[in-house]
Design a protein around this motif. Structure first.
Motif, PDB file in Angstrom:
ATOM      1  N   LYS A   1       0.888  -1.165   0.046  1.00 25.62           N
ATOM      2  CA  LYS A   1      -0.117  -0.201   0.055  1.00 25.62           C
ATOM      3  C   LYS A   1       1.027   1.204  -0.043  1.00 25.62           C
ATOM      4  CE  LYS A   1      -3.924   2.209   2.582  1.00 25.62           C
ATOM      5  NZ  LYS A   1      -4.703   2.250   3.698  1.00 25.62           N
ATOM      6  N   ALA A   2       1.886   1.034   0.532  1.00 25.78           N
ATOM      7  CA  ALA A   2       2.709   2.422   0.947  1.00 25.78           C
ATOM      8  C   ALA A   2       3.662   2.773  -0.694  1.00 25.78           C
ATOM      9  CB  ALA A   2       3.881   2.096   1.913  1.00 25.78           C
ATOM     10  N   TYR A   3       3.910   1.471  -1.195  1.00 19.92           N
ATOM     11  CA  TYR A   3       4.818   1.708  -2.558  1.00 19.92           C
ATOM     12  C   TYR A   3       4.067   1.190  -3.643  1.00 19.92           C
ATOM     13  CZ  TYR A   3       7.935   2.783   1.341  1.00 19.92           C
ATOM     14  OH  TYR A   3       8.463   3.298   2.463  1.00 19.92           O
ATOM     15  N   PRO A   4       3.038   1.757  -4.070  1.00 18.07           N
ATOM     16  CA  PRO A   4       2.168   1.017  -5.359  1.00 18.07           C
ATOM     17  C   PRO A   4       2.960   0.933  -6.414  1.00 18.07           C
ATOM     18  CG  PRO A   4       1.427   3.357  -4.902  1.00 18.07           C
ATOM     19  CD  PRO A   4       2.415   3.062  -3.730  1.00 18.07           C
ATOM     20  N   ASP A   5       3.859   1.605  -6.763  1.00 17.28           N
ATOM     21  CA  ASP A   5       4.617   1.492  -7.897  1.00 17.28           C
ATOM     22  C   ASP A   5       5.715   0.075  -8.057  1.00 17.28           C
ATOM     23  OD1 ASP A   5       3.170   3.750  -9.036  1.00 17.28           O
ATOM     24  OD2 ASP A   5       4.964   5.075  -8.182  1.00 17.28           O
ATOM     25  N   TRP A   6       5.663  -0.453  -6.887  1.00 17.06           N
ATOM     26  CA  TRP A   6       6.564  -1.563  -6.750  1.00 17.06           C
ATOM     27  C   TRP A   6       5.662  -3.080  -6.460  1.00 17.06           C
ATOM     28  CZ3 TRP A   6      12.026  -1.170  -5.925  1.00 17.06           C
ATOM     29  CH2 TRP A   6      12.597  -0.262  -6.057  1.00 17.06           C
ATOM     30  N   SER A   7       6.202  -3.719  -7.167  1.00 15.19           N
ATOM     31  CA  SER A   7       5.400  -5.387  -7.077  1.00 15.19           C
ATOM     32  C   SER A   7       6.023  -5.821  -5.775  1.00 15.19           C
ATOM     33  CB  SER A   7       5.814  -6.332  -8.432  1.00 15.19           C
ATOM     34  OG  SER A   7       5.118  -5.472  -9.526  1.00 15.19           O
ATOM     35  N   VAL A   8       5.313  -6.423  -4.858  1.00 20.22           N
ATOM     36  CA  VAL A   8       5.706  -7.036  -3.666  1.00 20.22           C
ATOM     37  C   VAL A   8       5.432  -8.617  -3.824  1.00 20.22           C
ATOM     38  CG1 VAL A   8       5.094  -7.388  -1.124  1.00 20.22           C
ATOM     39  CG2 VAL A   8       4.902  -5.015  -2.267  1.00 20.22           C
ATOM     40  N   ARG A   9       6.464  -9.295  -3.441  1.00 22.12           N
ATOM     41  CA  ARG A   9       6.625 -10.659  -3.464  1.00 22.12           C
ATOM     42  C   ARG A   9       6.951 -11.320  -2.349  1.00 22.12           C
ATOM     43  NH1 ARG A   9       3.854  -9.264  -7.097  1.00 22.12           N
ATOM     44  NH2 ARG A   9       3.851  -9.845  -9.303  1.00 22.12           N
ATOM     45  N   ARG A  10       6.811 -12.501  -1.999  1.00 24.33           N
ATOM     46  CA  ARG A  10       7.103 -13.285  -0.793  1.00 24.33           C
ATOM     47  C   ARG A  10       8.181 -14.242  -0.903  1.00 24.33           C
ATOM     48  NH1 ARG A  10       2.356 -16.422   2.303  1.00 24.33           N
ATOM     49  NH2 ARG A  10       1.693 -14.342   2.822  1.00 24.33           N
ATOM     50  N   ALA A  11       8.989 -14.506   0.302  1.00 25.94           N
ATOM     51  CA  ALA A  11       9.722 -15.677   0.313  1.00 25.94           C
ATOM     52  C   ALA A  11       9.903 -16.188   1.761  1.00 25.94           C
ATOM     53  CB  ALA A  11      11.258 -15.292  -0.281  1.00 25.94           C
ATOM     54  N   PHE A  12       9.843 -17.472   1.850  1.00 27.01           N
ATOM     55  CA  PHE A  12      10.056 -17.976   3.067  1.00 27.01           C
ATOM     56  C   PHE A  12      11.738 -18.670   3.321  1.00 27.01           C
ATOM     57  CE2 PHE A  12       5.552 -18.903   4.791  1.00 27.01           C
ATOM     58  CZ  PHE A  12       5.307 -17.575   4.735  1.00 27.01           C
ATOM     59  N   THR A  13      12.369 -18.418   4.442  1.00 30.45           N
ATOM     60  CA  THR A  13      13.366 -19.054   4.659  1.00 30.45           C
ATOM     61  C   THR A  13      13.465 -20.493   5.142  1.00 30.45           C
ATOM     62  OG1 THR A  13      13.803 -18.383   6.758  1.00 30.45           O
ATOM     63  CG2 THR A  13      14.601 -17.034   5.028  1.00 30.45           C
ATOM     64  N   ALA A  14      12.375 -21.029   5.695  1.00 29.93           N
ATOM     65  CA  ALA A  14      12.154 -22.403   6.342  1.00 29.93           C
ATOM     66  C   ALA A  14      11.554 -23.295   5.314  1.00 29.93           C
ATOM     67  CB  ALA A  14      11.470 -22.399   7.416  1.00 29.93           C
ATOM     68  N   GLN A  15      12.216 -24.079   4.732  1.00 31.44           N
ATOM     69  CA  GLN A  15      11.632 -25.107   3.685  1.00 31.44           C
ATOM     70  C   GLN A  15      10.737 -25.979   4.586  1.00 31.44           C
ATOM     71  OE1 GLN A  15      12.432 -24.882   0.329  1.00 31.44           O
ATOM     72  NE2 GLN A  15      10.694 -26.389   0.167  1.00 31.44           N
ATOM     73  N   ILE A  16      11.026 -26.281   5.707  1.00 28.31           N
ATOM     74  CA  ILE A  16      10.141 -27.396   6.441  1.00 28.31           C
ATOM     75  C   ILE A  16       8.838 -26.533   6.562  1.00 28.31           C
ATOM     76  CG2 ILE A  16       9.632 -27.986   8.794  1.00 28.31           C
ATOM     77  CD1 ILE A  16      12.704 -28.340   9.211  1.00 28.31           C
ATOM     78  N   ILE A  17       8.522 -25.590   6.622  1.00 28.56           N
ATOM     79  CA  ILE A  17       7.401 -24.540   6.744  1.00 28.56           C
ATOM     80  C   ILE A  17       6.836 -24.681   5.472  1.00 28.56           C
ATOM     81  CG2 ILE A  17       6.038 -22.485   7.176  1.00 28.56           C
ATOM     82  CD1 ILE A  17       7.891 -22.016   9.642  1.00 28.56           C
ATOM     83  N   ILE A  18       7.555 -24.450   4.487  1.00 26.62           N
ATOM     84  CA  ILE A  18       6.947 -24.401   2.822  1.00 26.62           C
ATOM     85  C   ILE A  18       6.281 -25.685   2.646  1.00 26.62           C
ATOM     86  CG2 ILE A  18       7.658 -24.144   0.586  1.00 26.62           C
ATOM     87  CD1 ILE A  18       9.646 -22.146   1.496  1.00 26.62           C
ATOM     88  N   ASN A  19       7.003 -26.775   2.921  1.00 24.92           N
ATOM     89  CA  ASN A  19       6.601 -28.209   2.806  1.00 24.92           C
ATOM     90  C   ASN A  19       5.289 -28.606   3.590  1.00 24.92           C
ATOM     91  OD1 ASN A  19       8.968 -28.405   1.182  1.00 24.92           O
ATOM     92  ND2 ASN A  19       9.782 -30.092   2.545  1.00 24.92           N
ATOM     93  N   HIS A  20       5.222 -28.124   4.628  1.00 28.08           N
ATOM     94  CA  HIS A  20       3.933 -28.281   5.499  1.00 28.08           C
ATOM     95  C   HIS A  20       2.860 -27.702   4.838  1.00 28.08           C
ATOM     96  CE1 HIS A  20       2.396 -28.337   9.966  1.00 28.08           C
ATOM     97  NE2 HIS A  20       1.658 -29.052   9.093  1.00 28.08           N
ATOM     98  N   VAL A  21       2.955 -26.233   4.596  1.00 28.35           N
ATOM     99  CA  VAL A  21       2.062 -25.363   4.077  1.00 28.35           C
ATOM    100  C   VAL A  21       1.466 -26.151   2.750  1.00 28.35           C
ATOM    101  CG1 VAL A  21       0.871 -23.375   3.230  1.00 28.35           C
ATOM    102  CG2 VAL A  21       2.363 -23.525   5.313  1.00 28.35           C
ATOM    103  N   LEU A  22       2.486 -26.613   1.910  1.00 31.49           N
ATOM    104  CA  LEU A  22       2.144 -27.173   0.511  1.00 31.49           C
ATOM    105  C   LEU A  22       1.527 -28.618   0.871  1.00 31.49           C
ATOM    106  CD1 LEU A  22       2.483 -27.455  -2.484  1.00 31.49           C
ATOM    107  CD2 LEU A  22       4.782 -28.009  -2.213  1.00 31.49           C
TER     108      LEU A  22
END
Length: 538
Positions: A288-309
């Motif tokens: 919201k603060a920087y509408p001219d920029w695209s915001v993306r996400r990354a997690f550092t914990a692969q264990i959590i990424i796998n769990h959610v997937l």
């Protein structure tokens, strides 16, 4: 089918009679014998193969005992089990668990030794099995979960031992019978093995497939069987715990990024509500603060990424995947905003990873973590720490139903904010946060950590501080961006080693209440992240 068999038998009989006649036979007669014999063989194959297929098709999802035999005397099942392995059939896929005599074989490969050494080959990793022998002794050995393409048919299975040399072997699974043990426990154990296999920090080309298999196997269990799931990391809560609606969370992993990207990097959490409200809250504030920029996400914990997937089917990028996505989308300016609290181990690892992409993206910069720079000793504080100290205390006081922190103190209530803790030199940050609370005059606010590092933040020492200060009521709240596993289990859980249980067991307090709420959903904290991001934008 019967008519065809009769025809073949008659043909074979006639041909045999011609071949058996005295005297020489014309060449075509010999050919007739050959053709007849061939026809009989084909008939035999055509009759036996459907029978084999029928036997395999008859294996419904479940657990079976089966023989596992090999072509070598040095490769065999542990003597405690004879030649028996445990065959599991789930969704038509067959896997046999074999327990070996030792730990000398370190990997298997479903195929040839040559293919096992090719780039991208996915090796079977060992499990650690405890074997109990007839004399009562026990031993830890390696076991493997081997995919079985067919019953009663040899297939290739290569192995490599501690001498790091690959060997080819032919193996066969046969004599399949319903498992004589506890089918419920066997099914649950299989799911536990699948969960443990994805409870890892490394991503491979098979990770998505493994996550899918684990969820499908879990879904195939009865409620009774699900309660029996127990592994090194696996338990019924892995798939069974309700942590909120995953559909409310946006993984922010779309392409079409453009030339300017802000990548918000978090450790992550598998708790859906916290992921959407805490991490998602920060991401939305930045977007919201920087509408001219695209915001993306990354997690550092692969264990959590796998769990959610595995559990929710939600795909979240790890750091390398997110950075490669930026490269593939032609991003020219990349701003990294970590949601970490401090310049700790995760921040250092992130900086190291970014070095691999500096020559692939024109400009890469990283913003400050939440609490800013780490001072040289416990007395050093800064504006970031003051902002967070005020924000979390105000939120805790309000949620506890008090008009002010002083009113809470007058009512005999202390607030304990539990952080994670770390052995990294940045652990002094927690001591600095206590200094900050003291300088603000927050006499009934205490800082602790799950890991007990630094030492003065260990649970028993925090309990002593609260008792010595004379407070009889305690409110626990996480000093963490998310209210995930640590907040729900280590802080507020019913297990005897949780902070809630620790305060209750001490017997000095009239009440111990828990607030399950992460820093990421507090407006002032979100604004601070926005400021950190803005300070490095170009």
């Amino acid at each position: 089918m019967k008519k065809n068999l009769v025809a073949v038998i008659l043909t074979a009989t006639l041909a045999f009679g011609l071949c058996a006649c005295n005297g020489s036979q014309p060449a075509e007669s010999v050919d007739s014998c050959t053709v007849a014999e061939s026809s009989v063989e084909e008939a035999s194959v055509s009759e036996t193969k459907p029978a084999e297929d029928a036997e395999q098709a008859a294996l419904e999802d479940g657990v079976y005992d089966a023989s596992f035999t090999t072509d070598g005397s040095m490769f065999h099942i542990n003597e405690a089990y004879g030649d028996q392995g445990l065959l599991t059939v789930a969704n038509g896929e067959m896997t046999i668990h074999i327990t070996l005599p030792s730990k000398n074989i370190v990997n298997l490969f479903p195929g040839t030794a040559e293919d096992a050494q090719k780039e991208g080959a996915v090796l079977l990793e060992p499990t650690t099995d405890t074997v109990k022998y007839a004399d009562g002794t026990t031993e830890e050995v390696y076991g493997f979960d081997v995919p079985v393409p067919a019953i009663d048919q040899e297939f290739d299975l290569a192995l490599i031992g501690t001498k790091e040399k690959w060997y080819d072997h032919k193996v066969k699974v046969s004599n399949v019978k319903p498992h004589e043990g506890d089918d419920n426990q066997a099914m649950a154990d299989h799911v536990a093995e699948l969960i443990d296999a994805i409870y890892v920090q490394e991503w491979t080309e098979d990770t998505e497939k493994q996550c899918k298999e684990a969820k499908e196997a879990w879904d195939a269990l009865t409620d009774e069987q699900k309660e029996l799931v127990e592994g090194e990391s696996a338990d019924p809560d892995y798939f069974g715990r309700d942590t909120g609606d995953a559909s409310k969370d946006d993984p922010l992993n779309a392409d079409d990024i453009g030339e300017k990207e802000i990548l918000v990097v978090s450790f992550g959490t598998s708790f859906n509500d916290s992921r959407a409200n805490d991490i998602g809250g920060i991401e939305k504030a930045i977007a919201k603060a920087y509408p001219d920029w695209s915001v993306r996400r990354a997690f550092t914990a692969q264990i959590i990424i796998n769990h959610v997937l595995a559990r929710d089917g939600e795909k979240i990028d790890n750091v390398d995947q997110a950075l490669q996505r930026a490269v593939d989308n032609g991003v020219k300016t990349l701003v990294i905003q970590p949601t970490h609290l401090m310049h700790g181990a995760e921040y250092d690892e992130l900086c190291e990873t970014l070095k691999n992409y500096e020559d692939k993206i024109e400009t890469v910069v990283i913003a400050q973590p939440l609490l800013g720079e780490v001072g040289k000793d416990a007395t050093v504080i800064n504006e970031d720490k003051e902002t967070v100290a005020k924000a979390i205390t105000d939120a805790a006081v309000k949620d506890a139903g008090f008009a002010s922190l002083k009113d809470a103190a007058d009512a005999g209530t202390a607030f304990v904010f539990m952080g994670h803790g770390t052995s990294h030199t940045a652990k002094i940050t927690y001591s600095q946060m206590q200094t900050q609370m003291d300088k603000l005059g927050y006499e009934n606010v205490f800082i602790g950590t799950v890991e007990g590092e630094p030492e003065e933040t260990e649970l028993s020492k925090v309990i002593d501080k609260v008792k010595e200060a004379g407070y009889k009521k305690v409110v626990l709240r996480p000093l963490m961006v998310v209210a995930g596993d640590h907040a729900n289990n280590d802080m507020a859980g019913d297990e005897e080693d949780s902070w809630k249980s620790g305060f209750e067991a001490d017997g000095s307090f009239e009440s111990v209440d828990c607030q399950i709420s992460g820093l990421g959903r507090i407006d002032e904290v979100q604004k601070l992240y926005v400021e950190h991001t803005g300070s490095v934008l170009k």
